[in-house]
Design an enzyme around this catalytic site. Structure first.
Site, short mmCIF file in Angstrom:
data_model
loop_
_atom_site.label_atom_id
_atom_site.label_comp_id
_atom_site.label_asym_id
_atom_site.label_seq_id
_atom_site.Cartn_x
_atom_site.Cartn_y
_atom_site.Cartn_z
N GLU A 278 42.58 39.48 39.01
CA GLU A 278 42.94 40.73 39.66
C GLU A 278 42.76 41.91 38.70
O GLU A 278 42.32 43.00 39.09
CB GLU A 278 44.39 40.67 40.16
CG GLU A 278 44.68 41.59 41.33
CD GLU A 278 45.99 41.20 41.99
OE1 GLU A 278 45.94 40.43 42.96
OE2 GLU A 278 47.05 41.63 41.53
N GLU A 281 39.29 42.70 38.70
CA GLU A 281 38.94 43.34 39.97
C GLU A 281 39.32 44.82 39.91
O GLU A 281 38.55 45.70 40.33
CB GLU A 281 39.69 42.64 41.12
CG GLU A 281 39.26 43.12 42.51
CD GLU A 281 40.06 42.46 43.63
OE1 GLU A 281 40.99 41.68 43.33
OE2 GLU A 281 39.75 42.74 44.80
N CYS A 298 49.42 38.67 46.48
CA CYS A 298 50.07 37.37 46.23
C CYS A 298 51.13 37.04 47.25
O CYS A 298 51.56 35.91 47.35
CB CYS A 298 50.71 37.27 44.85
SG CYS A 298 50.32 38.57 43.75
N SER A 318 43.59 43.27 47.26
CA SER A 318 42.85 42.44 46.30
C SER A 318 42.33 41.21 47.04
O SER A 318 43.00 40.66 47.91
CB SER A 318 43.79 42.00 45.18
OG SER A 318 43.23 40.90 44.49
N LYS A 357 54.43 31.31 53.01
CA LYS A 357 53.43 30.45 52.36
C LYS A 357 53.07 29.27 53.26
O LYS A 357 52.01 28.69 53.14
CB LYS A 357 53.98 29.91 51.03
CG LYS A 357 54.31 30.97 50.01
CD LYS A 357 53.15 31.34 49.12
CE LYS A 357 53.59 32.30 48.02
NZ LYS A 357 52.49 33.11 47.48
N GLU A 360 50.46 30.58 55.20
CA GLU A 360 49.29 30.84 54.37
C GLU A 360 48.48 29.57 54.11
O GLU A 360 47.26 29.57 54.21
CB GLU A 360 49.74 31.46 53.04
CG GLU A 360 48.57 31.87 52.16
CD GLU A 360 49.03 32.35 50.79
OE1 GLU A 360 48.47 33.34 50.29
OE2 GLU A 360 49.96 31.72 50.22
N GLU A 365 40.85 29.78 56.07
CA GLU A 365 40.01 30.06 54.89
C GLU A 365 40.52 29.38 53.62
O GLU A 365 39.87 29.43 52.59
CB GLU A 365 39.87 31.58 54.69
CG GLU A 365 41.16 32.35 54.49
CD GLU A 365 41.79 32.86 55.78
OE1 GLU A 365 41.56 32.23 56.85
OE2 GLU A 365 42.54 33.84 55.73
N CYS A 502 60.08 37.74 45.15
CA CYS A 502 60.19 36.33 45.53
C CYS A 502 61.55 35.73 45.20
O CYS A 502 61.94 34.75 45.80
CB CYS A 502 59.11 35.52 44.83
SG CYS A 502 57.48 36.25 45.05
#
Lengths: 574, 1015
Positions: A278, A281, A298, A318, A357, A360, A365, A502
């Site tokens: 990142e 990036e 994230c 990102s 998550k 996710e 993908e 988190c």
């Protein structure tokens, strides 16, 4: 200051305090149910009723403002009967299957019934016929258990600005549902699970994957790897009687091995990796004039939020996968290759503080390893349940350790678990990578703490002033996005879906409040301080993986395994 | 233009839905057709108030009131009234009491007893025309306030007027204005609550529809007074006409600068917007209403902070309801003293009520605070529909309470109503009659409240559901005694702990009905009995439910319609040994509850019973019910009246050896010595008594208890149980001077002597005093004995007479005069012989506990009637002198004190009939007789149950009637009667039986409304 009398005791409180707060100050306990400090005071549940002299009706202390000279009784016959009645009413419309409830022994209604001395069910009748919505991969809602305290609604609407669920219907038909009684899976829900965190009963819980994981562990043909996110180690102990803020990394690792996991990795490793990818990036976008500000990706709840509500801003996101997805992909490629395991025989389990998550890991993908990169996500709460089910005496475990190389991490990876942590970790690396100088003070305190939106400007030679902002909680995220749309200039933004980051994710132990958020974050910052290596690029395993496998950051392999794309979802389902 | 006449067409929502627009168009067309368009102006007004008789029109200057119009009436109104000046009589309102047409609005009792302040312009002005409003002093008050009054002066005026909030709570309006004026805040709001949600209430709607500017003007005055620039009217979406007219009125007010910037050039800015609510009852609660205006789900929020401090959008807010605002301009213009001159000490001004339910005149009424409930119901409401009895008034909507008959005199003001556990509320006033079940009534309101609960707090959301479930259970006959305590606990806690006013008052319908009608709850629970005949799970058909003896009327009516006469009498005789008697003299409560009444008229159940009985009697093979195996135990019955003989009938059928002891020389009790021959021929009675003795019952005549026998002797003789059924044979005295003169007798004695064939003279002028059946029987008997002139004097009005209606009609047909509102003062005599009676005229004053107005003598109204005989038929009482020394407990009113099993205080002695109830009906005596028999059976070790072997078979037969023969449209067939001229000189039976075909036809009128569970 205001003077009032509670149960004959003189109390002095600040202007604006409620009677509940005044009582708490005087160490007089008043039971509550719908009340949620700092979040909700609506006086709906009638559990905190008190008698105020001169008032015809009993009053909800959580909303009644203290005023000069009030004489309050919190513990007389009338008050006790009324409180008990309110809870009895709830019980009369509540399934009594406590033994089979996910919140058994951790249920506020249960505790209240005990506290108020309810020993018989005096009133019975028709029970609300709610549905069970378990179509969402993250959250399971059992409307039969809902007591309509509305904490979830307030959190979803006022804190998260998502408004996926709200009160519908009238009278006995009143219920909490998404619009048109759709499934949570079919509406603009971020799946952050904050609702499950505030639900006092078993009406909203994570969708459990415990049984699937037990099955994988029992299957001799499978190599089962587990990884855990940084926030888990700062909270798991609470499920076993440790004080909030107790860091139980070693016991957690030992427990994971006792549970039968073959490989124990650390998501922190991938957090360090994320910083490399990142950071690069960001530098690329800055140098090449790409879309700025760059916003972290994230937090899957946050990602789903922007996909729903700000799809036009997706180019800011990102392209890095979240750390556990990176680690999942590497486990089934890099590690499998290295260890000579056929990835089809591998099962990757992530223990996360997060319910999103679970969504996710099921995104189509997330199969870049050729297999499902992460097979199952367990919340911190689920891991605790498994440890209990396995009969492991958590408190007396000897510290365990990680497997290498995917278990090695720096302090930068650890602080990912708290709001501002990703930003701080990134700044540590970006500064040194760009300037080639060593950063003396690695602690960027401006981005720490529970303020809703935090800003920092970091002068970096070669780039100039890097303007950064951090938001936690989706309501704050929305505000920040609106300010960007209104022209605010930033280079880099960190957003975490859950308030506090988190450490108080939707899958963490219950309860959560700001004090607990601070303590858990404090544990992570302590681990960071205690570690020798505190910058992601210093992680030797990271260096090695680029050498051995990935090549260069943002290179072709990274692009394939560590980066992803997004889906503009809009608010309504087609 | 100078108009010769104005024709007002009511265009309130009710009249609009009943087609007033078409009528207006037709009238306008006819006016043009007749060339009167420049002479007569047609105006569409708001609600006139008397919605049930709409569509309406009023013709001024005379003020002639036309009702129930159709477009076809337009020609006649225009051609006759407007052109020729002739009032069209057939379109006039008819007084329900006199049936006389009343031409002028001012003379119609519904209107003339009202006092209009709030509704002053409703039905007078065209609500769509601001000029009409201005012509009626519109916006004058706003001008006065802006040009000559300070904010404090306005507040002072409102406080002094004593106006209190009309939304329900009754908080002093002026104080609310003062608090909001004093509240700190840059922005303040004026809000009007037009979310009228009580079932049946439409006061606010009518004001908005009929006089919207009065609310707009008052809100502007309020805006000036508290310092607000913006007002909101929150009105429910179900009121489209109100919204339309208010929207238009706001537009016109803006155009005339009564709203907007710099009003009256005084630098005052104020505007109003409408917010439309989706129609939630809870949004009438002020905090929920404001939350809804803010665009959120309409739910209450806790107070404090109160709206005056922190209301709409967290700003100080003045919130009043429509009716409160509608008073403001009148107070400003006429002054606070003027306003305070209406009403009571603490409740000033008037109150508008939406009068609904079982009264003759329903609609919108405005009366001074403190007007008695009875005056509203009877003077304005025109009394209860269909001559039924007033039961309760539900006041204050679902959160209010009921006011029962014994409180008809209550002044309707905030304090008095609160004292008996109800609230004035926003003005819903629902009147119920005897056909209303109070448990079901409470259930209805609880159902509404449960539906309308916002669901925010558990006491309201779940508690009201639990109450509703209990009420449903009770109305379905599944209630338990403990349910009463559960209800009280639920109600008490909900009241104490609910979040908002709706929840806190939600238990009121239950608490209020429990307070006054607990016995009805208990009847449902203990006896499975719904006296009103509403809770249909508790009975098969309303006729049967209404019969004290539980006679299966629907069953035998159906059997008769099928030509199964024998079967019919078998079914009848299961419950009743006296069908021929009852078929002639029963007061037939069954017919009052017959569902056919809702279509046209009740089935002639009583006459059909007589038909079946006569058929049986004349068949030569009379039905003789089966008798059980003889038992050893003997039972003694004292008194051979209907109660005693019925008991004997059932005891005999149960196998007991039963002996009846009768003091008189004849059996039958009042049937024999009370009812005259022309109504009940002796041979009919004797035949039915014989049918009882045929079962083995022994009757010993001329045997008096206390004289010839004692209870101790009876027990000693081996009787195991004794039933006291001695009736009520003692006539009551008038209690006026001169009563001991010769020729002054009581009705019971007169009829007894007549029936026992003693020499009874009734020559000359006979005056009968009283209004019951005994009075009518005495009068008609006297006529038949050859009296020259018979007059009945009654102290109340004719509709109050307790006698059967058909008896009164027959008496008048026969030439008997009835003078009402007259009471005796003294009996005049000469030489010890009656020569006349001095009477006083009566007027009706306050209501007594039975709901009838109490007669009061009008001073100096005395007059004299000449009379040769005065018969006092004002009541009778049991004579328990025979009991001397028996030590049986007696009530204060001199009747036997019995428990629910009809057992007296002395073991083995039971009592039934008039000597328990006081004078009552034959069918009640029969019911008591049967119940006594069953109790005695149980006392003697039996099962206490009587079930006939044929019952199920007969019911099955009745249920499977020939549906094709069912006739929809047919008027009730009355029994044939002997012509008046042929009957007044003799005692021959007046009413004849149906011929067979007629009986079958009449029986086919039954709607078969009974429950059929099997299908």
């Amino acid at each position: 200051m205001i003077n009032l009398t509670i149960n004959g005791q003189k109390v002095q409180v600040e202007d604006g305090a409620t009677i509940l707060e005044a009582a708490q100050q005087a160490d007089i306990h008043i039971p509550t149910l719908c009340y949620l400090a700092e979040v909700q005071a609506i006086g709906a549940c009638r559990v905190c009723l008190v008698e105020i002299e001169g008032n015809r009706n009993l009053q909800a202390s959580c909303v009644f403002p203290a005023s000069e000279g009030l004489v309050v009784h919190t513990n007389n016959d009338r008050v006790r009967k009324a409180r008990k009645f309110a809870v009895e009413m709830l019980i009369s419309n509540h399934p009594m299957d406590c033994l089979a409830c996910a919140r058994n022994l951790n249920c506020e209604l249960q505790s209240l019934a005990e506290e108020l001395g309810i020993r018989e069910v005096r009133f019975s009748g028709e029970q609300s016929e709610g549905r069970i919505d378990d179509l969402s991969p993250s959250i399971r809602r059992d409307q039969n258990k809902c007591i309509l305290c509305r904490r979830c609604v307030t959190v979803c609407k006022d804190i998260q600005s998502v408004s996926a669920i709200f009160t519908q219907g009238r009278g006995f038909e009143t219920r909490i549902e998404p619009a048109f009684d759709a499934s949570l899976n079919d509406v603009a829900c971020a799946m952050c699970g904050q609702c499950s965190l505030v639900c006092p009963v078993g009406a909203i819980t994570e969708k459990e994957n415990i049984e699937e994981v037990w099955e994988a562990l029992a299957d001799p043909t499978k190599i089962v790897a587990v990884q855990d996110a940084p926030a888990v180690r700062a909270a798991l102990g609470e499920e076993f009687g440790f004080a909030p803020g107790a860091l139980v990394t070693g016991k957690m690792l030992a427990a994971a091995r006792k549970l039968g996991f073959d490989l124990v990795f650390d998501t922190n490793f991938a957090a360090d990796l994320t910083i490399i990818e990142e950071g690069n990036e960001l530098l690329k976008r800055v140098k090449e004039g790409g879309v700025l500000p760059l916003i972290t990706s994230c937090s899957p709840g946050w990602v789903k939020f922007i996909e729903h509500f700000y799809p036009e801003m997706l180019p800011h996101l990102s392209t890095c996968k979240s750390p556990h997805q990176m680690l999942g992909a590497l486990t089934k490629t890099y590690y499998a290759q290295k260890a000579g395991i056929d990835p089809k025989d591998m099962v990757v389990v992530s223990v996360m503080p997060c319910t999103a998550k679970k969504f996710e890991c099921n995104r189509p993908e997330m199969n870049d390893s050729g297999y499902k990169d992460v097979d199952y996500v367990l919340t911190t709460r689920e891991l605790a349940k498994m440890i209990k089910q396995a009969g492991i005496d958590f408190a007396s475990l000897e510290d365990g350790s990680y497997d290498h190389p995917l278990g090695e991490y720096t302090g930068a990876g650890t602080i990912f678990g708290a709001t501002g942590g990703v930003m701080e970790a990134a700044l540590r690396t970006v500064y040194e990578v760009v300037t080639g100088k060593t950063l003396d003070n690695v602690e960027f305190t401006a981005v720490r703490g529970l303020q809703g939106i935090k800003e920092a400007t970091v002068p970096i030679e070669g780039i100039g002033d890097v303007k950064a902002a951090v938001a936690h909680g989706l309501g704050n995220a929305r505000k920040l996005l609106e300010s960007i749309k209104a022209g605010a200039q930033y280079h880099f933004i960190e957003i975490m879906a859950c308030p506090g980051g988190c450490v108080s994710g939707g899958g963490q132990p219950i309860p959560v409040n700001n004090e607990i958020r601070r303590l858990r974050a404090g544990a992570l910052y302590q681990e960071d301080r205690d570690l020798e290596l505190r910058k992601s690029h210093q992680n030797p395993s990271i260096t090695r993986i680029y050498e051995e496998f990935l090549g260069a950051p943002l290179g072709e392999k990274s692009h394939h395994l560590l980066h992803t794309g997004y889906t503009a979802r809009g608010v309504y389902k087609d | 233009m100078e108009w010769r006449a104005q024709l007002l067409v009511c265009a309130g929502a009710a009249c609009v839905s009943s087609g007033c627009r078409e009528i207006r168009d037709a009238i306008v067309a006819k006016i043009t057709e007749h060339g009167l368009q420049n002479e007569v102006k047609v105006i569409e007004t708001g609600c006139v108030g008397s919605c049930v008789i709409g569509p309406l029109a009023l013709v001024y200057p005379e003020g002639v009131f036309y009702q129930k119009l159709t477009p076809d009436d337009a020609e006649e109104i225009v051609a006759e009234h407007l052109l020729k000046g002739k009032i069209v009589e057939r379109l006039l309102y008819q007084d329900p009491a006199t049936s006389e047409p009343v031409p002028y609005l001012k003379d119609i009792s519904f209107f003339k007893n009202q006092q209009k302040i709030v509704l002053r312009n409703c039905g007078i002005i065209d609500p769509m025309n601001i000029e009409d409003y201005i012509a009626h002093d519109g916006y004058k008050a706003l001008n006065k306030v802006l040009t000559s009054m300070t904010q404090e002066e306005v507040i002072d005026t409102i406080i002094k007027s004593g106006l209190r909030g009309r939304g329900g709570a009754g908080f002093t309006t002026g104080m609310k204005w003062k608090f909001t004026n004093q509240a700190i805040g840059d922005t303040k709001y004026v809000v009007c609550n037009a979310d009228e949600g009580d079932p049946g209430a439409f006061m606010d709607r009518s004001v908005l529809e009929g006089d919207p500017h009065s609310v707009i003007e008052a809100m502007a005055i309020a805006g000036y007074t508290i310092g607000a620039k913006q007002g909101f009217v929150y009105v429910r979406a179900e009121y489209p006409l109100a919204i339309e007219r208010l929207t238009w009125a706001i537009k016109q007010a803006r155009e005339n600068n009564f709203l907007g910037k710099n009003i009256f050039n005084k630098g005052f800015d104020f505007d109003i917007d409408i917010r439309i609510g989706a129609g939630a009852f809870v949004c009438g609660e002020e905090t929920a209403l404001m939350t809804s205006i803010e665009g959120k789900r309409g739910e209450p929020r806790p107070r404090p902070p109160f709206p005056a401090v922190k209301g709409l959008f967290n700003s100080p807010t003045l919130l009043n309801n429509v009716e409160t605002y509608a008073n403001i301009t009148a107070i400003i213009l006429n002054g606070s003293d003027w306003f305070a001159s209406f009403g009571t000490e603490k409740s000033k001004g008037t109150k508008v009520f939406a009068l609904a339910g079982n009264v003759n005149n329903t609609g919108l009424v405005e009366v001074p605070m403190g007007t008695s409930l009875g005056d509203i119901v009877y003077n304005i409401g025109g009394g209860i529909k269909n001559k039924k009895k007033f039961k309760t008034a539900q006041i204050g909507g679902p959160s209010g309470g009921c006011i029962p008959v014994q409180h008809l005199n209550i002044p309707i003001d905030y304090e008095s109503v609160a004292e008996i556990g109800a609230i004035v509320g926003s003005g819903g006033l629902i009147i119920t009659d005897e056909d209303t079940c109070m448990v079901d009534f409470a259930r209805f309101f609880m159902d509404f409240i449960q539906d309308e609960s916002c669901g925010k707090c558990p006491p309201c959301r779940i508690g009201t559901k639990r109450i509703l479930e209990i009420l449903q259970r009770i109305t379905q006959g599944k209630g338990e005694e403990e349910d009463i305590d559960r209800l009280i606990e639920l109600c008490t806690r909900i009241k104490d702990s609910a979040l908002c006013g709706l929840g806190q008052t939600a238990p009121n319908p239950v608490l209020s009905t429990l307070r006054f009608f607990k016995h009805e709850y208990l009847e449902h629970i203990r006896d499975g009995y719904c006296r009103a005949g509403v809770c249909s799970s508790l009975f098969d058909a309303p006729c049967q439910n209404a019969c004290p003896a539980g006679q299966n009327a629907w069953g035998y009516v159906t059997l008769i319609s099928e030509g199964k006469f024998k079967e019919a009498i078998v079914l009848i005789k299961e419950a009743n040994p006296f069908p021929a008697v009852c078929g002639r003299v029963c007061v037939h409560p069954c017919e009052n509850k017959c569902r056919r009444n809702q279509l046209d008229e009740a089935v002639a159940i009583c006459a059909l019973k007589r038909f079946a009985a006569d058929q049986d009697m004349n068949s030569g093979d009379s039905y003789r019910p089966p008798v059980a195996e003889p038992k050893d135990d003997q039972v003694a019955i004292i008194g051979a009246g209907p109660a005693g003989l019925t008991a004997a009938y059932f005891l005999a059928r149960k196998g007991y050896k039963t002996t009846v002891f009768e003091a008189l020389p004849v059996a039958g009790g009042m049937l024999a010595v009370g009812i005259p021959e022309y109504r009940l021929p002796k041979d009919i009675l004797n035949a039915e008594i014989k049918a009882i003795t045929d079962l083995g019952v022994e009757i010993k005549l001329n045997t008096s208890l206390g004289k010839d026998i004692t209870t101790e002797q009876l027990f000693a003789q081996g009787f195991k149980a004794i039933l006291m059924a001695t009736g009520a044979h003692q006539g009551q005295k008038l209690g006026v001077p001169g009563e001991d003169a010769q020729g002054a007798v009581d009705g019971v004695t007169f009829l007894r002597d007549l029936n026992l064939k003693k020499a009874v003279n009734a020559d000359g002028n006979i005056v009968v005093i009283g209004g019951g059946n005994v009075a009518i029987d005495a009068a008609r008997s006297a006529l038949r004995l050859g009296a020259k002139d018979v007059t009945i004097l009654y102290r109340r009005e004719k509709e109050d007479m307790p006698a059967n209606e058909e008896e009164i009609i027959d008496a008048e047909k026969e030439g008997i005069k009835i003078q009402t509102l007259v009471a005796p003062v003294r009996i005049i005599s000469a030489k010890g012989k009656v020569t006349g009676i001095e009477c006083a005229r009566m007027s009706l004053g306050k209501f007594d506990n039975s709901g009838r107005r109490r007669p009061e003598a009008i001073p100096c109204s005395e007059f004299t009637l000449s009379a040769d005989m005065v018969i006092a038929a004002i009541g009778q009482a049991p004579d328990l002198s025979c009991l001397d020394g028996d030590g049986i407990q007696v009530t204060k009113s001199g009747a036997f004190d019995v428990d629910t099993n009809l057992a007296t205080s002395k073991e083995g002695i039971f009592a039934a009939g008039d000597n328990v109830r006081g004078p009552a009906t034959v069918v009640e005596a029969i019911a008591d007789g049967k119940n006594a028999a069953l109790s005695i059976d149980k006392f003697l070790g039996g099962d206490g149950i009587f079930k006939d072997a044929y019952h199920d078979e007969l019911i099955k037969m009745a249920v499977t009637y020939n549906e094709e023969a069912y006739q929809k449209e047919m008027e009730r067939i009355e029994s044939p009667q002997i012509a008046v001229t042929k009957r007044i000189s003799n005692f021959n039976e007046v009413v004849l039986a149906y011929p067979v075909q007629m009986a079958i036809e009449e029986a086919k009128r039954c709607l078969h409304c009974y429950r059929r569970d099997e299908e």
